[in-house]
Design a protein around this motif. Structure first.
Motif, PDB file in Angstrom:
ATOM      1  N   UNK A 171      42.613  58.813  37.268  1.00 58.36           N
ATOM      2  CA  UNK A 171      43.990  58.782  36.782  1.00 58.36           C
ATOM      3  C   UNK A 171      44.946  58.343  37.883  1.00 58.36           C
ATOM      4  N   UNK A 172      45.963  57.601  37.469  1.00 60.81           N
ATOM      5  CA  UNK A 172      46.994  57.114  38.378  1.00 60.81           C
ATOM      6  C   UNK A 172      48.303  57.030  37.614  1.00 60.81           C
ATOM      7  N   UNK A 173      49.349  56.658  38.329  1.00 61.08           N
ATOM      8  CA  UNK A 173      50.638  56.443  37.666  1.00 61.08           C
ATOM      9  C   UNK A 173      50.673  55.099  36.953  1.00 61.08           C
ATOM     10  N   UNK A 174      50.398  54.017  37.707  1.00 60.40           N
ATOM     11  CA  UNK A 174      50.416  52.705  37.073  1.00 60.40           C
ATOM     12  C   UNK A 174      49.345  51.761  37.616  1.00 60.40           C
ATOM     13  N   UNK A 175      48.626  52.163  38.632  1.00 63.68           N
ATOM     14  CA  UNK A 175      47.599  51.309  39.206  1.00 63.68           C
ATOM     15  C   UNK A 175      46.352  51.278  38.327  1.00 63.68           C
ATOM     16  N   UNK A 176      45.844  50.075  38.052  1.00 63.10           N
ATOM     17  CA  UNK A 176      44.572  49.866  37.350  1.00 63.10           C
ATOM     18  C   UNK A 176      43.728  48.978  38.249  1.00 63.10           C
ATOM     19  N   UNK A 177      42.450  49.360  38.473  1.00 63.03           N
ATOM     20  CA  UNK A 177      41.671  48.672  39.503  1.00 63.03           C
ATOM     21  C   UNK A 177      40.187  48.720  39.177  1.00 63.03           C
ATOM     22  N   UNK A 178      39.485  47.641  39.527  1.00 69.27           N
ATOM     23  CA  UNK A 178      38.047  47.597  39.366  1.00 69.27           C
ATOM     24  C   UNK A 178      37.443  46.431  40.125  1.00 69.27           C
ATOM     25  N   UNK A 179      36.126  46.271  39.975  1.00 67.69           N
ATOM     26  CA  UNK A 179      35.372  45.217  40.666  1.00 67.69           C
ATOM     27  C   UNK A 179      34.495  44.511  39.643  1.00 67.69           C
ATOM     28  N   UNK A 180      34.442  43.176  39.732  1.00 69.57           N
ATOM     29  CA  UNK A 180      33.572  42.371  38.882  1.00 69.57           C
ATOM     30  C   UNK A 180      32.464  41.752  39.727  1.00 69.57           C
ATOM     31  N   UNK A 181      31.221  41.952  39.288  1.00 62.30           N
ATOM     32  CA  UNK A 181      30.052  41.376  39.947  1.00 62.30           C
ATOM     33  C   UNK A 181      29.329  40.452  38.971  1.00 62.30           C
ATOM     34  N   UNK A 182      28.807  39.338  39.482  1.00 60.50           N
ATOM     35  CA  UNK A 182      28.193  38.326  38.643  1.00 60.50           C
ATOM     36  C   UNK A 182      26.675  38.380  38.726  1.00 60.50           C
ATOM     37  N   UNK A 183      26.047  38.117  37.592  1.00 59.22           N
ATOM     38  CA  UNK A 183      24.611  37.955  37.574  1.00 59.22           C
ATOM     39  C   UNK A 183      24.256  36.610  38.210  1.00 59.22           C
ATOM     40  N   UNK A 184      23.060  36.513  38.754  1.00 54.49           N
ATOM     41  CA  UNK A 184      22.637  35.279  39.389  1.00 54.49           C
ATOM     42  C   UNK A 184      22.718  34.122  38.403  1.00 54.49           C
ATOM     43  N   UNK A 185      23.335  33.029  38.839  1.00 51.68           N
ATOM     44  CA  UNK A 185      23.487  31.851  38.002  1.00 51.68           C
ATOM     45  C   UNK A 185      24.790  31.794  37.243  1.00 51.68           C
ATOM     46  N   UNK A 186      25.596  32.865  37.286  1.00 55.37           N
ATOM     47  CA  UNK A 186      26.898  32.885  36.624  1.00 55.37           C
ATOM     48  C   UNK A 186      28.012  32.823  37.654  1.00 55.37           C
ATOM     49  N   UNK A 187      29.028  32.022  37.359  1.00 60.26           N
ATOM     50  CA  UNK A 187      30.101  31.801  38.336  1.00 60.26           C
ATOM     51  C   UNK A 187      31.504  31.825  37.732  1.00 60.26           C
ATOM     52  N   UNK A 188      31.629  31.835  36.399  1.00 62.49           N
ATOM     53  CA  UNK A 188      32.954  31.808  35.767  1.00 62.49           C
ATOM     54  C   UNK A 188      33.461  33.223  35.524  1.00 62.49           C
ATOM     55  N   UNK A 189      34.669  33.509  35.983  1.00 67.05           N
ATOM     56  CA  UNK A 189      35.263  34.822  35.703  1.00 67.05           C
ATOM     57  C   UNK A 189      36.425  34.691  34.728  1.00 67.05           C
ATOM     58  N   UNK A 190      36.584  35.739  33.929  1.00 70.25           N
ATOM     59  CA  UNK A 190      37.672  35.834  32.958  1.00 70.25           C
ATOM     60  C   UNK A 190      37.777  34.552  32.135  1.00 70.25           C
ATOM     61  N   UNK A 261      51.365  49.823  31.475  1.00 69.04           N
ATOM     62  CA  UNK A 261      50.455  50.836  30.957  1.00 69.04           C
ATOM     63  C   UNK A 261      49.134  50.809  31.717  1.00 69.04           C
ATOM     64  N   UNK A 262      48.235  51.738  31.369  1.00 72.10           N
ATOM     65  CA  UNK A 262      46.952  51.892  32.054  1.00 72.10           C
ATOM     66  C   UNK A 262      45.764  51.506  31.177  1.00 72.10           C
ATOM     67  N   UNK A 263      46.020  50.860  30.046  1.00 73.93           N
ATOM     68  CA  UNK A 263      44.968  50.543  29.092  1.00 73.93           C
ATOM     69  C   UNK A 263      44.265  49.259  29.528  1.00 73.93           C
ATOM     70  N   UNK A 264      42.996  49.368  29.880  1.00 73.54           N
ATOM     71  CA  UNK A 264      42.250  48.221  30.386  1.00 73.54           C
ATOM     72  C   UNK A 264      42.226  47.074  29.381  1.00 73.54           C
TER      73      UNK A 264
END
Length: 276
Positions: A171-190, A261-264
């Motif tokens: 829980x936080x006030x307004x910060x939302x944070x995470x990490x994205x890791x790619x499977x081998x052979x994948x390079x496009x994010x979002x 908001x904090x909704x992912x």
């Protein structure tokens, strides 16, 4: 501390590459034996790095904050992208391995970063935004994060998103944070991309092999631009901008948001056909 001011999308479309890099690129943050920060006027998000080498590094306030200590009116999210290190929060120590996340709430007076006695030092990437309420300090391992597996190898975007700080996690006030890791052979994010007019976002790219590059796309969907980034560089993304990228090799990135908001899942989805 460098300060980045907001840019209107009507002005953005007139910028050349140098101007875009000057207004949005987050570089030079990971410096041995130093704490570095960039202050952005996008929801007043601050992005920084602490890279302890010899002596411990204490997080001090900045004149621009007009505060007695850094977290007097702020909260802080920390991701370790290096070896093992220790973060001490008002006397309580937290050992952090690679991709561990530590949340530190408003009102904490002292935060100190230290490297391990052996092995590679921790590299602590820092995201901070204003806070109106205090939430407890909490450490979360990648195995504890709420994962979301998205994309497919067929589309070169098979990736796992570890969500640390969000409505159903730390829980936080307004910060939302995470990490994205790619499977081998994948390079496009979002991809397909999205926007979210309720929140800004900052990306920090890491674990990109030497001599490889990230190509980050931004701008309104009908007026996109791109930048080439190196390993351990970041980008600030306004709420009106898409935030997407690809690379010449596998990589990971930290994403952090501040705003309404904090909704992912609060996203305005786009189709590939809408991009120009």
């Amino acid at each position: 501390m460098r300060v980045i001011h907001q840019v209107h999308p009507e002005d953005f479309v007139k910028y050349n590459t140098g101007q875009i890099r000057d207004k949005f690129l987050l570089d030079g943050l990971v410096k041995p034996g130093s704490i570095e920060f960039v202050y952005t006027h996008y929801d007043r998000m601050m992005v920084g790095a602490a890279f302890p080498q010899g002596e411990p590094l204490k997080l001090e306030t900045f004149d621009e904050l007009k505060s007695n200590y850094f977290l007097e009116r702020r909260e802080l999210g920390i991701i370790n992208i290096g070896g093992t290190g220790t973060v001490t929060v008002d006397g309580s120590s937290y050992e952090m391995g690679k991709q561990d996340c530590l949340y530190v709430g408003k009102g904490v007076a002292e935060v100190v970063f230290e490297k391990a006695t052996r092995g590679n030092s921790g590299k602590f990437i820092l995201f901070s935004c204003p806070a109106h309420q205090s939430y407890p300090t909490r450490l979360m391992k990648p195995s504890e994060a709420l994962p979301a597996e998205l994309g497919s190898l067929d589309n070169n975007n098979h990736r796992t998103i570890n969500k640390y700080i969000h409505l159903d996690g730390i829980r936080s006030c307004q910060l939302v944070l995470g990490v994205t890791n790619f499977q081998k052979g994948s390079i496009w994010n979002t991809m397909p991309p999205h926007t979210h007019d309720r929140r800004m976002e900052a990306y920090f790219y890491f674990d990109l092999p030497e001599n490889q590059r990230v190509i980050h796309f931004m701008g309104e969907p009908h007026e996109t631009r791109h930048l080439f980034l190196d390993n351990e560089q970041g980008i600030v993304s306004p709420s009106w901008s898409i935030h997407s990228g690809t690379a010449t090799a596998n990589y990971s990135f930290i994403w952090a948001m501040a705003g309404e908001n904090l909704v992912f899942t609060d996203m305005d989805a786009l189709t590939l056909q809408q991009l120009r």
